[in-house]
Write a protein that holds these residues in place. Sequence first.
Motif, PDB file in Angstrom:
ATOM      1  N   VAL A 595      39.474 -27.236  67.812  1.00  0.00           N
ATOM      2  CA  VAL A 595      39.152 -27.318  69.238  1.00  0.00           C
ATOM      3  C   VAL A 595      38.673 -25.937  69.658  1.00  0.00           C
ATOM      4  O   VAL A 595      39.314 -24.925  69.350  1.00  0.00           O
ATOM      5  N   VAL A 596      37.536 -25.887  70.334  1.00  0.00           N
ATOM      6  CA  VAL A 596      37.016 -24.622  70.856  1.00  0.00           C
ATOM      7  C   VAL A 596      36.771 -24.799  72.353  1.00  0.00           C
ATOM      8  O   VAL A 596      36.055 -25.707  72.770  1.00  0.00           O
ATOM      9  N   ILE A 597      37.377 -23.930  73.138  1.00  0.00           N
ATOM     10  CA  ILE A 597      37.327 -24.038  74.595  1.00  0.00           C
ATOM     11  C   ILE A 597      36.564 -22.846  75.168  1.00  0.00           C
ATOM     12  O   ILE A 597      36.760 -21.706  74.732  1.00  0.00           O
ATOM     13  N   THR A 598      35.700 -23.113  76.099  1.00  0.00           N
ATOM     14  CA  THR A 598      34.972 -22.033  76.765  1.00  0.00           C
ATOM     15  C   THR A 598      35.803 -21.521  77.936  1.00  0.00           C
ATOM     16  O   THR A 598      36.102 -22.281  78.865  1.00  0.00           O
ATOM     17  N   THR A 599      36.175 -20.261  77.875  1.00  0.00           N
ATOM     18  CA  THR A 599      36.891 -19.644  78.998  1.00  0.00           C
ATOM     19  C   THR A 599      35.931 -18.660  79.674  1.00  0.00           C
ATOM     20  O   THR A 599      34.792 -18.989  79.949  1.00  0.00           O
ATOM     21  N   SER A 600      36.356 -17.437  79.928  1.00  0.00           N
ATOM     22  CA  SER A 600      35.478 -16.445  80.547  1.00  0.00           C
ATOM     23  C   SER A 600      36.127 -15.074  80.432  1.00  0.00           C
ATOM     24  O   SER A 600      37.362 -14.957  80.460  1.00  0.00           O
ATOM     25  N   VAL A 601      35.306 -14.030  80.317  1.00  0.00           N
ATOM     26  CA  VAL A 601      35.873 -12.676  80.340  1.00  0.00           C
ATOM     27  C   VAL A 601      36.489 -12.389  81.700  1.00  0.00           C
ATOM     28  O   VAL A 601      37.298 -11.464  81.842  1.00  0.00           O
ATOM     29  N   ASN A 602      36.116 -13.189  82.712  1.00  0.00           N
ATOM     30  CA  ASN A 602      36.738 -13.023  84.029  1.00  0.00           C
ATOM     31  C   ASN A 602      38.232 -13.282  83.985  1.00  0.00           C
ATOM     32  O   ASN A 602      38.955 -12.910  84.911  1.00  0.00           O
ATOM     33  N   GLY A 603      38.693 -13.922  82.917  1.00  0.00           N
ATOM     34  CA  GLY A 603      40.123 -14.166  82.782  1.00  0.00           C
ATOM     35  C   GLY A 603      40.933 -12.902  82.598  1.00  0.00           C
ATOM     36  O   GLY A 603      42.152 -12.915  82.782  1.00  0.00           O
ATOM     37  N   VAL A 604      40.260 -11.811  82.230  1.00  0.00           N
ATOM     38  CA  VAL A 604      40.978 -10.535  82.075  1.00  0.00           C
ATOM     39  C   VAL A 604      40.387  -9.444  82.960  1.00  0.00           C
ATOM     40  O   VAL A 604      40.808  -8.294  82.894  1.00  0.00           O
ATOM     41  N   VAL A 605      39.363  -9.780  83.753  1.00  0.00           N
ATOM     42  CA  VAL A 605      38.732  -8.802  84.646  1.00  0.00           C
ATOM     43  C   VAL A 605      38.887  -9.279  86.086  1.00  0.00           C
ATOM     44  O   VAL A 605      38.415 -10.352  86.443  1.00  0.00           O
ATOM     45  N   SER A 606      39.539  -8.480  86.911  1.00  0.00           N
ATOM     46  CA  SER A 606      39.733  -8.852  88.317  1.00  0.00           C
ATOM     47  C   SER A 606      38.567  -8.333  89.147  1.00  0.00           C
ATOM     48  O   SER A 606      38.099  -7.213  88.950  1.00  0.00           O
ATOM     49  N   LYS A 607      38.112  -9.150  90.074  1.00  0.00           N
ATOM     50  CA  LYS A 607      37.059  -8.671  90.969  1.00  0.00           C
ATOM     51  C   LYS A 607      37.125  -9.459  92.274  1.00  0.00           C
ATOM     52  O   LYS A 607      37.637 -10.581  92.322  1.00  0.00           O
ATOM     53  N   GLU A 630      50.770 -26.189  69.719  1.00  0.00           N
ATOM     54  CA  GLU A 630      51.043 -27.622  69.823  1.00  0.00           C
ATOM     55  C   GLU A 630      50.286 -28.432  68.770  1.00  0.00           C
ATOM     56  O   GLU A 630      50.817 -29.404  68.216  1.00  0.00           O
ATOM     57  N   LEU A 631      49.047 -28.070  68.447  1.00  0.00           N
ATOM     58  CA  LEU A 631      48.226 -28.880  67.556  1.00  0.00           C
ATOM     59  C   LEU A 631      48.336 -28.477  66.092  1.00  0.00           C
ATOM     60  O   LEU A 631      47.787 -29.164  65.221  1.00  0.00           O
ATOM     61  N   ALA A 632      49.021 -27.361  65.811  1.00  0.00           N
ATOM     62  CA  ALA A 632      49.185 -26.937  64.421  1.00  0.00           C
ATOM     63  C   ALA A 632      50.101 -27.912  63.675  1.00  0.00           C
ATOM     64  O   ALA A 632      51.023 -28.477  64.270  1.00  0.00           O
ATOM     65  N   PRO A 633      49.868 -28.149  62.379  1.00  0.00           N
ATOM     66  CA  PRO A 633      48.815 -27.592  61.519  1.00  0.00           C
ATOM     67  C   PRO A 633      47.567 -28.474  61.459  1.00  0.00           C
ATOM     68  O   PRO A 633      46.731 -28.284  60.585  1.00  0.00           O
ATOM     69  N   PHE A 634      47.471 -29.429  62.369  1.00  0.00           N
ATOM     70  CA  PHE A 634      46.389 -30.417  62.284  1.00  0.00           C
ATOM     71  C   PHE A 634      45.055 -29.884  62.801  1.00  0.00           C
ATOM     72  O   PHE A 634      44.000 -30.317  62.353  1.00  0.00           O
ATOM     73  N   ALA A 635      45.110 -28.973  63.756  1.00  0.00           N
ATOM     74  CA  ALA A 635      43.863 -28.452  64.319  1.00  0.00           C
ATOM     75  C   ALA A 635      44.053 -27.008  64.740  1.00  0.00           C
ATOM     76  O   ALA A 635      45.130 -26.618  65.214  1.00  0.00           O
ATOM     77  N   ARG A 636      42.994 -26.215  64.570  1.00  0.00           N
ATOM     78  CA  ARG A 636      42.951 -24.864  65.104  1.00  0.00           C
ATOM     79  C   ARG A 636      42.414 -24.922  66.529  1.00  0.00           C
ATOM     80  O   ARG A 636      41.564 -25.758  66.835  1.00  0.00           O
ATOM     81  N   VAL A 637      42.897 -24.039  67.374  1.00  0.00           N
ATOM     82  CA  VAL A 637      42.428 -23.993  68.761  1.00  0.00           C
ATOM     83  C   VAL A 637      42.060 -22.554  69.095  1.00  0.00           C
ATOM     84  O   VAL A 637      42.892 -21.651  68.984  1.00  0.00           O
ATOM     85  N   ASN A 638      40.808 -22.354  69.464  1.00  0.00           N
ATOM     86  CA  ASN A 638      40.330 -21.030  69.831  1.00  0.00           C
ATOM     87  C   ASN A 638      39.450 -21.129  71.065  1.00  0.00           C
ATOM     88  O   ASN A 638      39.128 -22.229  71.528  1.00  0.00           O
ATOM     89  N   ALA A 639      39.063 -19.981  71.568  1.00  0.00           N
ATOM     90  CA  ALA A 639      38.222 -19.960  72.765  1.00  0.00           C
ATOM     91  C   ALA A 639      37.102 -18.955  72.610  1.00  0.00           C
ATOM     92  O   ALA A 639      37.224 -17.955  71.897  1.00  0.00           O
ATOM     93  N   VAL A 640      36.007 -19.228  73.295  1.00  0.00           N
ATOM     94  CA  VAL A 640      34.887 -18.308  73.418  1.00  0.00           C
ATOM     95  C   VAL A 640      34.781 -17.935  74.891  1.00  0.00           C
ATOM     96  O   VAL A 640      34.755 -18.815  75.761  1.00  0.00           O
ATOM     97  N   ALA A 641      34.744 -16.633  75.161  1.00  0.00           N
ATOM     98  CA  ALA A 641      34.739 -16.152  76.546  1.00  0.00           C
ATOM     99  C   ALA A 641      33.392 -15.520  76.873  1.00  0.00           C
ATOM    100  O   ALA A 641      33.117 -14.378  76.491  1.00  0.00           O
ATOM    101  N   GLY A 717      44.322 -19.702  68.029  1.00  0.00           N
ATOM    102  CA  GLY A 717      44.991 -19.073  69.164  1.00  0.00           C
ATOM    103  C   GLY A 717      44.280 -17.835  69.684  1.00  0.00           C
ATOM    104  O   GLY A 717      44.878 -17.033  70.405  1.00  0.00           O
ATOM    105  N   GLN A 718      43.004 -17.659  69.362  1.00  0.00           N
ATOM    106  CA  GLN A 718      42.279 -16.443  69.727  1.00  0.00           C
ATOM    107  C   GLN A 718      41.210 -16.713  70.781  1.00  0.00           C
ATOM    108  O   GLN A 718      40.654 -17.807  70.861  1.00  0.00           O
ATOM    109  N   VAL A 719      40.922 -15.684  71.572  1.00  0.00           N
ATOM    110  CA  VAL A 719      39.852 -15.730  72.556  1.00  0.00           C
ATOM    111  C   VAL A 719      38.830 -14.665  72.169  1.00  0.00           C
ATOM    112  O   VAL A 719      39.155 -13.474  72.110  1.00  0.00           O
TER     113      VAL A 719
END
Length: 732
Positions: A595-607, A630-641, A717-719
């Motif tokens: 699973v790959v989820i699109t987040t945002s660098v705004n998640g760590v930058v306040s403005k 939760e999904l281990a070991p069946f699926a990896r979950v990461n994000a692109v920001a 588990g990485q962004v």
Amino acid sequence: MSAQYSEYKFVDALWDDATANALSPVERLVYRSNILGSDQRITNTGGGNTSAKIMETDPLTGEKVEVLWVKGSGGDLRTSKVENFSSLYQDKLIGLQKIYADTTPNGPKTAIEDEMVNMYPHSTFNLNPRPSSIDTPLHSFIGAKHVDHMHPIAFIALAACKNSEALTREIYGDELAYLPWQRPGFDLGLKMQAIYQTNKKARGINMGQHGLINWADDDKECYQLTLDLIEKAGRFIETKDRGADTFGGQKYGKLDEDTARRLTIELLPFLRGQVSQQTRFIGTVHRTDEALEFINSNDAKRLAEIGTSCPDHFLRTKIKPLYVEWDPTTGDVDSLKELIVSSLEQYRADYREYYEACKHDNSPAMRDPNPTVILIPGLGMIAFGKNKSESRVTAEFYNCAIGVMRGAEAIDEYIGLPRQEAFDIEYWLLEEAKLQRMPKEQEFARKVVVVVGAGSGIGKETAIRFATEGAHIVCADLDEEAARTTATEIASKFGKGIGVAGTGISSCGMAIGCRMDITDSASIEACYNEVIYAYGGIDVVALTAGIFLAPTANGEFSTKQMELVFKINAIGPYLIGHTAKPIFEAQGAHLKSAVVITTSVNGVVSKKGSVAYDSSKAATNHVVRELAVELAPFARVNAVAPATVVKGSLMFPRDRVIASLSKYDIAFSEDEDTEALRLKLAEFYAQRTLTKEPITPEDQANAIFFMASDKASKTTGQVINVDGGLYEAFLR
């Protein structure tokens, strides 16, 4: 010669004189081939071949020579063009008979037969690159100008009967000769030549347990003869039809469509995982009345064990299908799963025994011992292959085999190929060489990828990126029309067909358009179910959908706005992953998913002015980490920001772009189109990065692809930031 029948019931008569008469001799051969191949009752996909002996000008001597044009190796009659036909000097092919005779003083030998195939290229006319098929000598050695070799369901039913030779005489008299089963090759061509030369009444041959070959000196006459011979077999079988007693009558009742579909969807990911323990497969559900009549019958198990007769069918469906003797009236999927596990263990053991008993010293290593066709009463046939096209064709072939068994059992007794003959086809060194020459499979060719938000922007580019690597793509979007548009574009670009979710048709191609509301678990599950029914399971979910809401004029966000943004940007990703969990679990940990989820660098930058979006994306980042657990070991979950991906993004509508351009004092004209304005804003944002280049949807698609690929198989588990280098977003 005129057609024997004024009307046909078992074939379609498609010849049109006006069309044919406007064509060259070679084009007429292609035309004849196409109309024969368009009727699957006449021949299956990729099966059968046609030929014409045509006078051509020799490019070396300028003299007229006779050239055999014959469907080349790997072609399909329905779709063939001139380039799909081999062309060979007829006199050189005939000359090979002396070489063969000199090397076989004690009769034909398999090794010599195979060596003769390597001689065909020496007979090539005009440097034609299309490789010749193993059936070339059959067409060359029969002296008629035109030859059709088909695999008609009605005729193979006759060819696969225990008393086929006697039945051939009863139905056709002297019109057809009979040859018992023999693998196609040089020696079989010589036997056919002898029949053609000595039996002047014969206009064709029943190739025992294989199919029909017939000939004429006129192409239209050859075509009509093909139809007439098939029609005669069909009409004879019809007189013997057993009606309700077909296949011994029905043992199990038919389930209603809704129940069958629900049970099938519940079963498919588990079944896919079980048959994919060695090689990942894509599935096709085949649930026609004809298939269910067979699968639900008293004789189904007995006949399934016999296997298929026609070698074209057999090469796709293996030595036999797996028949699971389950009572569908119980509706108990758990007991069905237990039966499948034990049945598969026995099937694999049987296959290993078959291989060990039949192998030769030089046989290729044993291939995947799992079945490609599984028959389940009440549910139907589930076929598997390396991609959707192959699994669909496998289902088609076994459906043809069912028709063959129905006809054979009506008029006599159905028989299959001897095991050793079947093995020698399956593990034929020439077939193995062909497999070895095939290009390496693309990384995602056997995978099913659901791209959520595929209607535009990053999602659309992500769907295209996965498609370039052979993936089966599900384009999901809240805007169903946009999702279907993307799916159509992918299907058109890659030429592998499109399906529309919600139709219940599992004969879709490589792309599906599906509506999905990521805030609604029922909507997500409904889309996933469509995917399962179409392909058998899910391998990757890529979520690119999100929302940005601007504050009011005074810079405030209402509670309603905050709730909507969090519902889409934070709760939605959780629902996407959580709803997929039982699918991944059913497929098993050996079928690694992602699973790959699109987040945002705004998640760590306040403005200022972005509290709803920024804080929701911060929540999304942690949802990624929680889902990875939760999904281990069946699926990896990461994000692109990403950061400020403006190009083609619905999150940057025209009014927001104009507002931003005005805010940053960037010159623009109201007359400029939206994409031009987006480009200006993207260039401005690029100057705030270390790389000084605009961040595009393609950049995000490449990153999402990487995170879903095997190259990132140990990462979860990485962004990962794809922002052009915003140092404000560096990890602290």
